[in-house]
Design a protein around this motif. Structure first.
Motif, short mmCIF file in Angstrom:
data_model
loop_
_atom_site.label_atom_id
_atom_site.label_comp_id
_atom_site.label_asym_id
_atom_site.label_seq_id
_atom_site.Cartn_x
_atom_site.Cartn_y
_atom_site.Cartn_z
N HIS A 11 0.84 -1.19 0.00
CA HIS A 11 0.00 0.00 0.00
C HIS A 11 0.87 1.24 0.00
O HIS A 11 2.00 1.23 0.50
CB HIS A 11 -0.97 0.01 1.19
N TRP A 12 0.35 2.28 -0.61
CA TRP A 12 1.06 3.55 -0.74
C TRP A 12 0.11 4.68 -0.41
O TRP A 12 -1.10 4.55 -0.50
CB TRP A 12 1.55 3.75 -2.18
N GLY A 22 5.41 4.95 0.73
CA GLY A 22 5.10 3.54 0.71
C GLY A 22 6.19 2.74 1.38
O GLY A 22 7.00 3.28 2.14
N PRO A 23 6.24 1.45 1.09
CA PRO A 23 7.18 0.58 1.80
C PRO A 23 8.65 0.95 1.61
O PRO A 23 9.43 0.87 2.56
CB PRO A 23 6.88 -0.81 1.24
N GLY A 24 9.04 1.37 0.44
CA GLY A 24 10.44 1.73 0.20
C GLY A 24 10.87 2.96 0.98
O GLY A 24 11.94 2.99 1.59
N ARG A 25 10.03 3.97 0.98
CA ARG A 25 10.37 5.20 1.72
C ARG A 25 10.31 4.96 3.22
O ARG A 25 11.12 5.51 3.97
CB ARG A 25 9.46 6.34 1.29
N ALA A 26 9.37 4.12 3.66
CA ALA A 26 9.32 3.78 5.08
C ALA A 26 10.60 3.06 5.50
O ALA A 26 11.20 3.38 6.53
CB ALA A 26 8.09 2.91 5.37
N GLU A 27 11.05 2.12 4.68
CA GLU A 27 12.28 1.39 4.98
C GLU A 27 13.47 2.35 4.99
O GLU A 27 14.35 2.26 5.87
CB GLU A 27 12.51 0.28 3.96
N LEU A 28 13.51 3.28 4.06
CA LEU A 28 14.59 4.26 4.02
C LEU A 28 14.61 5.08 5.31
O LEU A 28 15.67 5.28 5.91
CB LEU A 28 14.45 5.18 2.80
N LYS A 95 1.72 1.57 11.86
CA LYS A 95 0.46 1.18 12.52
C LYS A 95 -0.58 0.73 11.49
O LYS A 95 -1.24 -0.29 11.67
CB LYS A 95 -0.07 2.36 13.34
N LEU A 96 -0.69 1.48 10.40
CA LEU A 96 -1.61 1.10 9.32
C LEU A 96 -1.20 -0.25 8.73
O LEU A 96 -2.05 -1.11 8.49
CB LEU A 96 -1.63 2.17 8.23
#
Length: 114
Positions: A11-12, A22-28, A95-96
């Motif tokens: 999800h983004w 999304g997942p990539g920016r969260a991981e970064l 959390k989401l």
């Protein structure tokens, strides 16, 4: 023969129709938070430093306020850290993600039908 069936989702967050977070920016952001460095975060993700900087610049520009701030070198050699806004966005996204994962795991009917 038994098949290994799993449900996956990604999800983004879009802003004005543009993929923003999304997942990539969260991981970064997690790696920046852990290492205090965009360069080390990029290396951990096997991503170019230039791409990591571009992602940080886009988040900082499109967000209500910056998510990441860089400190110039000096006695401590500079570094990078998440702002309170960056920490809050990362926590809300996490959390989401947890809630969505729980909803997917709860939905067990589909894999049983395949």
């Amino acid at each position: 023969m038994e098949k290994n069936i799993e449900l996956r989702f990604m999800h983004w967050v879009f802003v004005d129709g543009i993929k923003f977070f999304g997942p990539g920016r969260a991981e970064l952001l997690v790696h920046i938070q852990d290492t205090g460095s965009i360069a080390k975060a990029a290396k951990a993700m096997e991503m170019s430093y230039k791409k990591a900087w571009r992602m940080v610049d886009e988040m900082n520009a499109m967000g209500k306020s910056p998510y990441v701030v860089a400190q110039k070198g000096g006695k401590q050699g500079g570094g990078t850290e998440l702002t309170e806004r960056g920490k809050a966005v990362l926590a809300a996204y996490s959390k989401l993600n947890t809630k969505l994962r729980a909803a997917i795991e709860e939905e067990s009917e589909l894999p049983g039908l395949i």
